[in-house]
Design a protein around this motif. Structure first.
Motif, short mmCIF file in Angstrom:
data_model
loop_
_atom_site.label_atom_id
_atom_site.label_comp_id
_atom_site.label_asym_id
_atom_site.label_seq_id
_atom_site.Cartn_x
_atom_site.Cartn_y
_atom_site.Cartn_z
N ASP A 86 17.27 45.69 21.29
CA ASP A 86 17.40 46.92 22.08
C ASP A 86 18.75 47.61 21.88
OD1 ASP A 86 19.18 45.33 23.45
OD2 ASP A 86 18.12 45.38 25.36
N GLY A 87 19.57 47.08 20.97
CA GLY A 87 20.83 47.71 20.67
C GLY A 87 22.02 47.20 21.46
N THR A 88 21.77 46.41 22.52
CA THR A 88 22.88 45.85 23.28
C THR A 88 23.52 44.71 22.49
OG1 THR A 88 21.40 44.31 24.45
CG2 THR A 88 21.82 46.46 25.48
N ALA A 89 24.75 44.39 22.81
CA ALA A 89 25.47 43.32 22.13
C ALA A 89 25.30 42.01 22.90
CB ALA A 89 26.95 43.66 22.01
N ARG A 90 25.02 40.96 22.18
CA ARG A 90 24.81 39.66 22.82
C ARG A 90 25.97 38.73 22.53
NH1 ARG A 90 20.38 35.82 19.61
NH2 ARG A 90 21.96 34.62 18.51
N ASP A 91 26.19 37.79 23.45
CA ASP A 91 27.03 36.63 23.18
C ASP A 91 26.12 35.54 22.62
OD1 ASP A 91 29.00 38.08 24.42
OD2 ASP A 91 29.01 36.91 26.27
N SER A 92 26.58 34.83 21.60
CA SER A 92 25.78 33.78 20.98
C SER A 92 26.35 32.41 21.31
CB SER A 92 25.74 33.94 19.46
OG SER A 92 25.05 35.12 19.10
N VAL A 93 25.48 31.51 21.80
CA VAL A 93 25.86 30.12 22.01
C VAL A 93 25.59 29.39 20.70
CG1 VAL A 93 25.59 28.09 23.46
CG2 VAL A 93 25.10 30.35 24.40
N MET A 94 26.61 28.73 20.17
CA MET A 94 26.53 28.10 18.85
C MET A 94 26.45 26.58 18.99
SD MET A 94 26.72 30.84 16.95
CE MET A 94 26.97 30.14 15.31
N TYR A 95 25.57 25.98 18.19
CA TYR A 95 25.38 24.52 18.16
C TYR A 95 25.36 24.08 16.71
CZ TYR A 95 23.55 25.07 22.95
OH TYR A 95 23.38 25.38 24.28
N SER A 96 25.54 22.77 16.49
CA SER A 96 25.41 22.24 15.14
C SER A 96 25.08 20.75 15.17
CB SER A 96 26.70 22.46 14.33
OG SER A 96 27.77 21.74 14.91
N ILE A 97 24.53 20.30 14.06
CA ILE A 97 24.28 18.88 13.80
C ILE A 97 24.88 18.58 12.44
CG2 ILE A 97 22.52 17.10 13.44
CD1 ILE A 97 20.61 18.87 15.13
N LEU A 98 25.75 17.58 12.38
CA LEU A 98 26.37 17.16 11.12
C LEU A 98 25.49 16.13 10.43
CD1 LEU A 98 30.06 16.71 12.31
CD2 LEU A 98 29.06 18.71 11.17
N ALA A 99 25.64 16.02 9.12
CA ALA A 99 24.85 15.04 8.36
C ALA A 99 25.02 13.63 8.92
CB ALA A 99 25.25 15.09 6.89
N ALA A 100 26.23 13.28 9.35
CA ALA A 100 26.48 11.95 9.88
C ALA A 100 25.75 11.71 11.20
CB ALA A 100 27.98 11.73 10.08
N GLU A 101 25.41 12.79 11.90
CA GLU A 101 24.70 12.69 13.18
C GLU A 101 23.18 12.68 13.01
OE1 GLU A 101 28.14 15.19 15.65
OE2 GLU A 101 26.36 16.21 14.86
N TRP A 102 22.72 13.06 11.83
CA TRP A 102 21.29 13.22 11.61
C TRP A 102 20.50 11.93 11.84
CZ3 TRP A 102 16.99 15.27 12.05
CH2 TRP A 102 15.89 15.00 11.22
N PRO A 103 20.94 10.76 11.39
CA PRO A 103 20.12 9.56 11.62
C PRO A 103 19.79 9.33 13.10
CG PRO A 103 21.77 9.09 9.96
CD PRO A 103 22.10 10.45 10.52
N ASP A 104 20.75 9.53 13.99
CA ASP A 104 20.48 9.35 15.42
C ASP A 104 19.57 10.46 15.95
OD1 ASP A 104 21.85 6.99 15.71
OD2 ASP A 104 23.71 7.94 16.40
N VAL A 105 19.81 11.69 15.51
CA VAL A 105 18.95 12.79 15.94
C VAL A 105 17.53 12.56 15.44
CG1 VAL A 105 18.51 15.27 15.68
CG2 VAL A 105 20.85 14.45 16.08
N ARG A 106 17.38 12.09 14.20
CA ARG A 106 16.06 11.81 13.64
C ARG A 106 15.33 10.75 14.45
NH1 ARG A 106 16.80 10.46 7.78
NH2 ARG A 106 17.82 8.65 8.70
N ARG A 107 16.02 9.69 14.81
CA ARG A 107 15.39 8.64 15.62
C ARG A 107 14.94 9.20 16.97
NH1 ARG A 107 19.12 5.05 12.94
NH2 ARG A 107 20.81 5.61 14.37
N HIS A 108 15.78 10.04 17.54
CA HIS A 108 15.47 10.65 18.84
C HIS A 108 14.22 11.52 18.73
CE1 HIS A 108 15.90 12.91 22.54
NE2 HIS A 108 16.11 14.03 21.87
N LEU A 109 14.14 12.37 17.70
CA LEU A 109 12.99 13.24 17.54
C LEU A 109 11.73 12.44 17.23
CD1 LEU A 109 14.53 16.18 15.47
CD2 LEU A 109 14.05 16.10 17.92
#
Length: 199
Positions: free
Chosen positions: A166-189
């Protein structure tokens, strides 16, 4: 250096297939389930804007900074949403996952978890990404909860970061997952998906 190319990804009854202009009517139909374009903080196209939505996604793919998919529910055969890699930066092995939305009937189901498992698995295990980012509108609280439930870490808030539809400006909440964190995230999913299937 990563080199993302169109590919079909499948797990259970969810399939991610490369987005094409042939998905026009199916994307319009999926977005109409819940009139998702009325949520001003999302990127879901209204029926009259699906053509330009697809064109922008495919232009981004051609230019090398996006890789879009349509989400298919194999149990019904229907397209139920869309997602993509975006802000692809091959030199530092980074992609972001975003532009994600699902038909109302698929929200709060296993579909999002399955899609994220496929996208993260492809990013880390196949492409060799060092990091996968995710971002959402500051007012999209449901999306923030869903990203945090994946196990992504909150990086911070970018003020006045990008334009909404709609043309308004948003604030963006930023997240990330590092490769070293992926094994635990994968198990969780994988555990979440196993619990969903009753396995």
């Amino acid at each position: 250096m990563i080199h993302p190319v169109p590919v079909t990804l499948t797990q259970g009854d969810v399939q991610l297939e490369p987005l094409t202009i042939d998905h026009h009517d199916a994307i319009a139909g999926a977005a109409s389930d819940g009139r998702l374009w009325e949520l001003w903080y999302t990127s879901v196209p209204s029926p009259d804007l699906v053509a330009s939505y697809l064109a922008a996604a495919l232009d981004g793919q051609r230019d090398g900074h996006m890789l879009p998919w349509a989400v298919r529910d194999l149990s019904s055969g229907l397209i139920v949403g869309s997602t993509r890699y975006h802000d692809i930066v091959p030199k530092i092995d980074r992609v972001e996952i975003g532009y994600t939305w699902y038909a109302a009937r698929c929200q709060r189901t296993h579909v999002n978890t399955t899609c994220k498992r496929l996208l993260l698995g492809h990013a880390f295990d196949t492409l060799g990404c060092a990091v996968v980012g995710l971002r959402t509108d500051n007012f999209n609280f449901r999306s923030q909860r869903a990203i945090e439930a994946l196990g992504a870490k909150k990086d911070g808030l970018l003020r006045h970061h990008q334009a909404r539809r709609d043309g308004t400006a948003r604030d963006s909440v930023m997240y990330s997952i590092l490769a070293a964190e992926w094994p635990d995230v994968r198990r969780h999913l994988d555990l979440r998906l196993t619990q969903h299937s009753g396995g």
